[in-house]
Design an enzyme around this catalytic site. Structure first.
Site, PDB file in Angstrom:
ATOM      1  N   HIS A  50       9.898  -0.505   5.492  1.00 31.47           N
ATOM      2  CA  HIS A  50       8.789  -1.171   6.181  1.00 31.47           C
ATOM      3  C   HIS A  50       9.025  -1.111   7.686  1.00 31.47           C
ATOM      4  CE1 HIS A  50       5.770  -4.203   7.180  1.00 31.47           C
ATOM      5  NE2 HIS A  50       5.305  -4.029   5.962  1.00 31.47           N
ATOM      6  N   ASP A  73       4.329  -3.100  -2.008  1.00 27.93           N
ATOM      7  CA  ASP A  73       3.743  -2.146  -2.963  1.00 27.93           C
ATOM      8  C   ASP A  73       4.665  -1.793  -4.118  1.00 27.93           C
ATOM      9  OD1 ASP A  73       2.360  -0.800  -0.048  1.00 27.93           O
ATOM     10  OD2 ASP A  73       1.210  -1.690  -1.672  1.00 27.93           O
TER      11      ASP A  73
END
Ligand code: SDX
Length: 430
Positions: A307, A364
């Site tokens: 991320h 996700d």
């Protein structure tokens, strides 16, 4: 003078103000940099560049903190409904009972799309990706609500468009799913709330009445809440940039949907399941894929990992993982893909490549396991992300359009092309 940053260029010192945020984040205000120094900054991917101030969501990537209007996402996910979170993000405060009832009832009134819009679906191949359909249909809403194209919309107009989008995004998404499986559209029902109404439009058919399962409603509601906003991510920044040209909210959101579609962003939830299925087909050899993800000569990446902001656990991934275990147990489902995901996480988190780069599972990584258990097809996973993110996109667009003396976003560049040269007629070109 408040704190400043000094930059020395060619032995000349320039000073720029330092801005300090509500949570003590610090920024150098370089709005006068080019005028004063003739220099611009260069920051590929905007990893070090703030494009705005915002009061909507706070993320601390090092500590794994996420708050919506100051409320920790863990408390929000546990205690609110998606409609309540939408109200909080857009209007800044948790709604009173009366405000929530009014907001929720307006969703019921606005759930239908214009009957003519059904013709759009006839023109689409049933294999068309639902994200492409969603983006096109959201932009096309502007044709049915021309009064909403006001470049300087009033508060009432923004309130109305917000409800239209939040309510209709379900209907458009459900219709695109029905189109893909060749089933007739199921209309929204006035007696059902946000999430059950969406599930009913997805899974009811003339052959069978979908039985609303409260555990599934709760799991989906939590997923939508966890996706509701995430400050200046790629798609939200897109919505703000497009909106800064005074494009209407439908057009701005349509652009955000396209940005979310990419596999490095919202498209990752579909890519995670496809990756887990590939590993399963390949005999479950998780270590092979972890090694591939580390191999610079291989384009393969561990989807659902890493991320830009979180250099610790994504707080949403922790909640989603718990929800995945809970819903699979409740439904009595054993999903081998979840076993593969857990094994992948285990191996990666012990591997120096991932540890050094602070790569953890993101929002996700586990969400697809839940969507799959609910019966949502993998092509619809990113659409689920878009439905969840709708309140965040609207909140940021509203905050941007209400910025006093709003400026159109227009970044600079460093030119690296040809020096001036003269035109060559085609006859003389070799
Ligand atoms: C979302 O921004 C948001 O808030 C987004 C989001 C939201 O709510 O809106 O949180 C939603 O988009 C989550 C991210 C979903 N995407 C994926 O899961 C795709 C896989 N992850 C990545 O490709 C990547 O981690 C990104 C895109 C998420 C972040 O990329 P960055 O910040 O540009 O980091 P990078 O690509 O420069 O990677 C830094 C290093 C590199 O290695 P080195 O060059 O330093 O040796 O980490 C490596 C990368 O190769 N790396 C990975 C990796 N992610 C980063 N290596 C293997 N697998 C990965 N997934």
């Amino acid at each position: 003078m408040d704190k400043t940053a000094k930059i020395i260029i060619d032995n000349k010192t320039y000073e720029f103000p330092i801005v300090v945020g509500a949570e003590n984040e610090k920024a150098i205000d370089i709005s006068k940099l080019r005028d004063e120094t003739g220099h611009i900054t260069l920051d590929a991917g905007l990893a070090n560049t703030g494009t705005c101030t915002s009061a909507i969501t706070y993320v601390d990537g090092e500590k794994g903190i996420l708050r919506y209007r100051g409320y920790p996402v863990e408390q929000i996910a546990e205690n609110t409904t998606f409609v309540e979170v939408a109200y909080l993000l857009i209007y800044g405060e948790l709604p009173t009972r009366a405000q929530l009832d009014k907001f929720s009832n307006s969703f019921t009134e606005q759930a239908m799309i214009h009957e003519d819009m059904k013709n759009f679906f006839d023109g689409y191949p049933s294999t068309g990706h639902p994200m492409g359909i969603l983006s096109a249909m959201v932009c096309s809403l502007s044709a049915y609500y021309p009064e909403m194209q006001n470049p300087e919309p009033s508060k009432e107009e923004i309130d109305k468009i917000a409800v239209e989008l939040l309510s209709k995004v379900r209907t458009i998404s459900a219709f695109s799913y029905k189109k893909s499986i060749g089933q007739p559209f199921v209309y929204p029902r006035p007696d059902l709330k946000y999430v059950p109404n969406f599930l009913n439009m997805l899974f009811s058919s003339p052959a069978r009445e979908y039985k609303i399962d409260e555990d599934i409603v709760s799991a989906l509601r939590t997923l939508l809440i966890l996706h509701a906003d995430h400050e200046q991510n790629c798609s939200t920044s897109t919505v703000r940039l497009v909106g800064s040209s005074r494009a209407n909210l439908f057009a701005s959101i349509s652009a955000g949907i396209c940005a979310l579609w990419g596999p490095l962003h919202g498209g990752a939830n579909q890519a995670v399941i496809e990756m887990l299925k590939e590993i399963q087909r390949d005999g479950g050899n998780v270590k092979k894929y972890v090694d591939m993800a580390k191999d610079k000569s291989n384009a393969f990446r561990l989807m659902g990992f890493g991320h830009r902001i979180y250099k610790n656990f994504d707080p949403r991934a922790k909640i989603i993982k718990k929800q995945a275990d809970k819903i699979l147990n409740k439904l009595g489902i054993h999903d081998p893909l979840l076993d593969i995901a857990v094994k992948l996480e285990e191996i990666a988190l012990k591997d120096s490549y991932f540890i050094e780069r602070k790569l953890y599972p993101n929002v996700d990584f586990y969400s697809g396991i839940i969507y799959k258990a609910i019966g949502i097809p993998v092509e619809m996973f990113t659409v689920m992300f878009a439905i969840g993110r709708m309140p965040g996109w609207i909140a940021h667009w509203k905050e941007m359009i209400e910025t006093p003396s709003l400026k159109i976003g227009r970044p600079r560049q460093v030119y690296t092309g040809q020096h001036q040269r003269n035109f060559i007629p085609i006859e003389q070109r070799r």
